[in-house]
Design a protein around this motif. Structure first.
Motif, PDB file in Angstrom:
ATOM      1  N   MET A   1       7.844  -4.102   4.119  1.00  0.00           N
ATOM      2  CA  MET A   1       7.342  -3.738   2.792  1.00  0.00           C
ATOM      3  C   MET A   1       6.619  -2.395   2.826  1.00  0.00           C
ATOM      4  O   MET A   1       6.719  -1.592   1.916  1.00  0.00           O
ATOM      5  CB  MET A   1       6.397  -4.841   2.285  1.00  0.00           C
ATOM      6  CG  MET A   1       5.739  -4.524   0.944  1.00  0.00           C
ATOM      7  SD  MET A   1       6.928  -4.313  -0.377  1.00  0.00           S
ATOM      8  CE  MET A   1       7.589  -5.958  -0.462  1.00  0.00           C
ATOM      9  N   SER A   2       5.871  -2.134   3.909  1.00  0.00           N
ATOM     10  CA  SER A   2       5.130  -0.878   3.951  1.00  0.00           C
ATOM     11  C   SER A   2       6.057   0.326   3.941  1.00  0.00           C
ATOM     12  O   SER A   2       5.722   1.372   3.408  1.00  0.00           O
ATOM     13  CB  SER A   2       4.212  -0.823   5.172  1.00  0.00           C
ATOM     14  OG  SER A   2       4.954  -0.983   6.341  1.00  0.00           O
ATOM     15  N   ASP A   3       7.315   0.181   4.585  1.00  0.00           N
ATOM     16  CA  ASP A   3       8.189   1.362   4.575  1.00  0.00           C
ATOM     17  C   ASP A   3       8.627   1.733   3.180  1.00  0.00           C
ATOM     18  O   ASP A   3       8.893   2.881   2.914  1.00  0.00           O
ATOM     19  CB  ASP A   3       9.499   1.229   5.383  1.00  0.00           C
ATOM     20  CG  ASP A   3       9.609   0.080   6.180  1.00  0.00           C
ATOM     21  OD1 ASP A   3       8.570  -0.380   6.391  1.00  0.00           O
ATOM     22  OD2 ASP A   3      10.701  -0.269   6.586  1.00  0.00           O
ATOM     23  N   ASP A  90      -3.933  -3.582   6.819  1.00  0.00           N
ATOM     24  CA  ASP A  90      -3.141  -4.687   6.305  1.00  0.00           C
ATOM     25  C   ASP A  90      -4.051  -5.638   5.546  1.00  0.00           C
ATOM     26  O   ASP A  90      -5.093  -6.069   6.073  1.00  0.00           O
ATOM     27  CB  ASP A  90      -2.475  -5.402   7.486  1.00  0.00           C
ATOM     28  CG  ASP A  90      -1.485  -6.469   7.072  1.00  0.00           C
ATOM     29  OD1 ASP A  90      -1.573  -6.968   5.931  1.00  0.00           O
ATOM     30  OD2 ASP A  90      -0.623  -6.821   7.891  1.00  0.00           O
ATOM     31  N   ALA A  91      -3.673  -6.007   4.323  1.00  0.00           N
ATOM     32  CA  ALA A  91      -4.481  -6.909   3.507  1.00  0.00           C
ATOM     33  C   ALA A  91      -4.676  -8.259   4.168  1.00  0.00           C
ATOM     34  O   ALA A  91      -5.680  -8.943   3.910  1.00  0.00           O
ATOM     35  CB  ALA A  91      -3.825  -7.100   2.141  1.00  0.00           C
ATOM     36  N   ASP A 114       3.890 -10.187   1.204  1.00  0.00           N
ATOM     37  CA  ASP A 114       4.553 -11.370   1.744  1.00  0.00           C
ATOM     38  C   ASP A 114       3.525 -12.448   2.108  1.00  0.00           C
ATOM     39  O   ASP A 114       3.746 -13.630   1.866  1.00  0.00           O
ATOM     40  CB  ASP A 114       5.352 -11.007   2.999  1.00  0.00           C
ATOM     41  CG  ASP A 114       6.484 -10.026   2.718  1.00  0.00           C
ATOM     42  OD1 ASP A 114       6.996 -10.024   1.573  1.00  0.00           O
ATOM     43  OD2 ASP A 114       6.841  -9.258   3.625  1.00  0.00           O
ATOM     44  N   ARG A 115       2.405 -12.040   2.682  1.00  0.00           N
ATOM     45  CA  ARG A 115       1.413 -12.995   3.216  1.00  0.00           C
ATOM     46  C   ARG A 115       0.274 -13.172   2.213  1.00  0.00           C
ATOM     47  O   ARG A 115      -0.861 -12.765   2.439  1.00  0.00           O
ATOM     48  CB  ARG A 115       0.914 -12.509   4.567  1.00  0.00           C
ATOM     49  CG  ARG A 115       2.023 -12.358   5.602  1.00  0.00           C
ATOM     50  CD  ARG A 115       1.552 -11.647   6.854  1.00  0.00           C
ATOM     51  NE  ARG A 115       0.562 -12.442   7.580  1.00  0.00           N
ATOM     52  CZ  ARG A 115      -0.146 -11.968   8.610  1.00  0.00           C
ATOM     53  NH1 ARG A 115       0.030 -10.723   9.014  1.00  0.00           N
ATOM     54  NH2 ARG A 115      -1.010 -12.740   9.231  1.00  0.00           N
ATOM     55  N   LEU A 116       0.576 -13.809   1.104  1.00  0.00           N
ATOM     56  CA  LEU A 116      -0.404 -13.943   0.023  1.00  0.00           C
ATOM     57  C   LEU A 116      -1.633 -14.736   0.456  1.00  0.00           C
ATOM     58  O   LEU A 116      -2.770 -14.300   0.233  1.00  0.00           O
ATOM     59  CB  LEU A 116       0.246 -14.613  -1.187  1.00  0.00           C
ATOM     60  CG  LEU A 116      -0.707 -14.919  -2.359  1.00  0.00           C
ATOM     61  CD1 LEU A 116      -1.234 -13.628  -2.975  1.00  0.00           C
ATOM     62  CD2 LEU A 116      -0.004 -15.773  -3.404  1.00  0.00           C
ATOM     63  N   ASP A 117      -1.442 -15.915   1.033  1.00  0.00           N
ATOM     64  CA  ASP A 117      -2.577 -16.772   1.363  1.00  0.00           C
ATOM     65  C   ASP A 117      -3.506 -16.116   2.372  1.00  0.00           C
ATOM     66  O   ASP A 117      -4.736 -16.199   2.248  1.00  0.00           O
ATOM     67  CB  ASP A 117      -2.090 -18.119   1.900  1.00  0.00           C
ATOM     68  CG  ASP A 117      -1.347 -18.918   0.839  1.00  0.00           C
ATOM     69  OD1 ASP A 117      -1.734 -18.828  -0.343  1.00  0.00           O
ATOM     70  OD2 ASP A 117      -0.382 -19.614   1.188  1.00  0.00           O
ATOM     71  N   PHE A 185       9.332  -7.169  -5.338  1.00  0.00           N
ATOM     72  CA  PHE A 185       8.378  -7.987  -6.093  1.00  0.00           C
ATOM     73  C   PHE A 185       8.540  -9.457  -5.711  1.00  0.00           C
ATOM     74  O   PHE A 185       9.663  -9.966  -5.643  1.00  0.00           O
ATOM     75  CB  PHE A 185       8.632  -7.873  -7.604  1.00  0.00           C
ATOM     76  CG  PHE A 185       8.236  -6.559  -8.212  1.00  0.00           C
ATOM     77  CD1 PHE A 185       6.972  -6.366  -8.744  1.00  0.00           C
ATOM     78  CD2 PHE A 185       9.148  -5.507  -8.262  1.00  0.00           C
ATOM     79  CE1 PHE A 185       6.612  -5.156  -9.314  1.00  0.00           C
ATOM     80  CE2 PHE A 185       8.792  -4.291  -8.830  1.00  0.00           C
ATOM     81  CZ  PHE A 185       7.524  -4.118  -9.358  1.00  0.00           C
ATOM     82  N   HIS A 186       7.411 -10.130  -5.487  1.00  0.00           N
ATOM     83  CA  HIS A 186       7.404 -11.585  -5.371  1.00  0.00           C
ATOM     84  C   HIS A 186       7.075 -12.160  -6.744  1.00  0.00           C
ATOM     85  O   HIS A 186       6.060 -11.794  -7.342  1.00  0.00           O
ATOM     86  CB  HIS A 186       6.327 -12.048  -4.391  1.00  0.00           C
ATOM     87  CG  HIS A 186       6.663 -11.804  -2.961  1.00  0.00           C
ATOM     88  ND1 HIS A 186       7.379 -12.695  -2.195  1.00  0.00           N
ATOM     89  CD2 HIS A 186       6.361 -10.759  -2.147  1.00  0.00           C
ATOM     90  CE1 HIS A 186       7.513 -12.214  -0.973  1.00  0.00           C
ATOM     91  NE2 HIS A 186       6.912 -11.039  -0.911  1.00  0.00           N
TER      92      HIS A 186
END
Length: 240
Positions: A1-3, A90-91, A114-117, A185-186
C-alpha cells in the motif's frame, strides 16, 4: 500500500493541498480545526504533506507531529514545515511512547489501511486518558462495492439516487480516481469501525455526517440530490 502513495504523492499534493480541493478547504480543515482546538500535543496520522498538522500548529498547539508511510509525502511535509516534525512510520506500529499525545487525527486514512485493528490499538495507546481521537472517513456507504450515482432517465418523471451495493461485505479494491491513478480502498461497514474503536477504549462522543460543501456542489450541478447525501463521516472519540 505504501508504494501506491509513493508513486502518487505528487498527484495528492497537486490536487488536494494548498487550497486546490474545495472539500478540504470548506469542510475537512475547518472541522479538524474545531475538534482539535485546545489540545497541546497532537499527532496527525497519515499526514500526507502535512496540511492538517500545519494548521493545528498555527492554531497554537505546542507539539504537532505528522507521520506517514510515504517518504515522498514526508519529504514534502518537511520542506513545507510549519509543525514540530514529520516522520516516516507505520500506523500499526507507532514509534511513540504511551500517552504521548493529547489528541490524534486521522483524515481519510483508515479506509486505506490493511491492519485496521492494530492501527486503532496503537492510536489508543499513544493518546492520554481523556484525550481525543478525530477520525475522518469517506462515508462507508459511498465506498460500498457496486455503489454509484444513478441518473435514471427512463422513468417518468426521471429519478436520481445513490445505489448502495453489498454494504455488509468487507471488500478491498483499487479505484481509478483519475486517469492513470489507482488508489486502494477497504470497504468496511460502519459497525466495524465503531466496534473497533470501542474495543480499543475509544468512546464515540460525536458523529458528524455533513452535507457536501457548497464548493463541491457547485462543481457537480448535474447531481441535483447530492446535498442530501453525506460523502464524509467524522467520529469524535475520547480515550477512556
Amino acid at each position: 500500500m505504501s508504494d501506491v502513495w509513493e508513486r502518487h504523492a505528487e498527484w495528492w499534493q497537486r490536487g488536494f493541498t494548498e487550497g486546490a480541493d474545495t472539500e478540504y478547504v470548506e469542510q475537512m480543515l475547518p472541522l479538524a480545526g474545531a475538534w482539535l482546538a485546545g489540545f497541546d500535543r497532537v499527532l496527525d496520522l497519515g499526514c500526507g504533506e502535512g496540511q492538517i498538522a500545519r494548521q493545528t500548529a498555527a492554531a497554537g498547539a505546542d507539539i504537532v507531529v505528522g507521520i506517514d508511510r510515504s517518504h515522498n509525502q514526508i519529504r514534502e511535509a518537511t520542506a513545507r514545515a510549519g509543525a514540530t516534525g514529520f516522520v516516516v512510520g507505520d500506523a500499526a506500529v507507532l514509534p511513540f511512547r504511551a500517552a504521548a499525545f493529547d489528541a490524534v487525527v486521522a483524515c481519510l486514512v483508515l479506509e486505506h489501511l490493511d491492519r485496521l485493528d492494530e492501527a486503532v490499538a496503537e492510536i489508543a495507546r499513544v493518546i492520554r486518558r481523556g484525550g481525543r481521537f478525530v477520525l475522518f472517513l469517506n462515508h462507508p456507504f459511498v465506498q460500498t462495492p457496486g455503489s454509484g450515482w444513478i441518473d435514471d432517465q427512463v422513468l417518468d418523471p426521471p429519478e436520481q439516487y445513490w445505489r448502495v451495493g453489498a454494504y455488509l461485505t468487507e471488500d478491498y479494491r483499487l479505484e481509478e480516481v483519475e486517469r492513470g491513478i489507482e488508489i486502494g480502498f477497504h470497504h468496511r461497514p460502519l459497525s466495524r469501525y465503531v466496534n473497533g474503536l470501542a474495543d480499543a477504549g475509544l468512546a464515540i462522543e460525536h458523529m458528524i455526517e455533513p452535507a457536501p460543501p457548497p464548493g463541491f456542489v457547485a462543481q457537480a450541478p448535474e447531481y441535483e440530490a447530492i446535498t442530501e447525501l453525506p460523502r464524509l463521516l467524522v467520529l469524535i472519540t475520547r480515550r477512556g
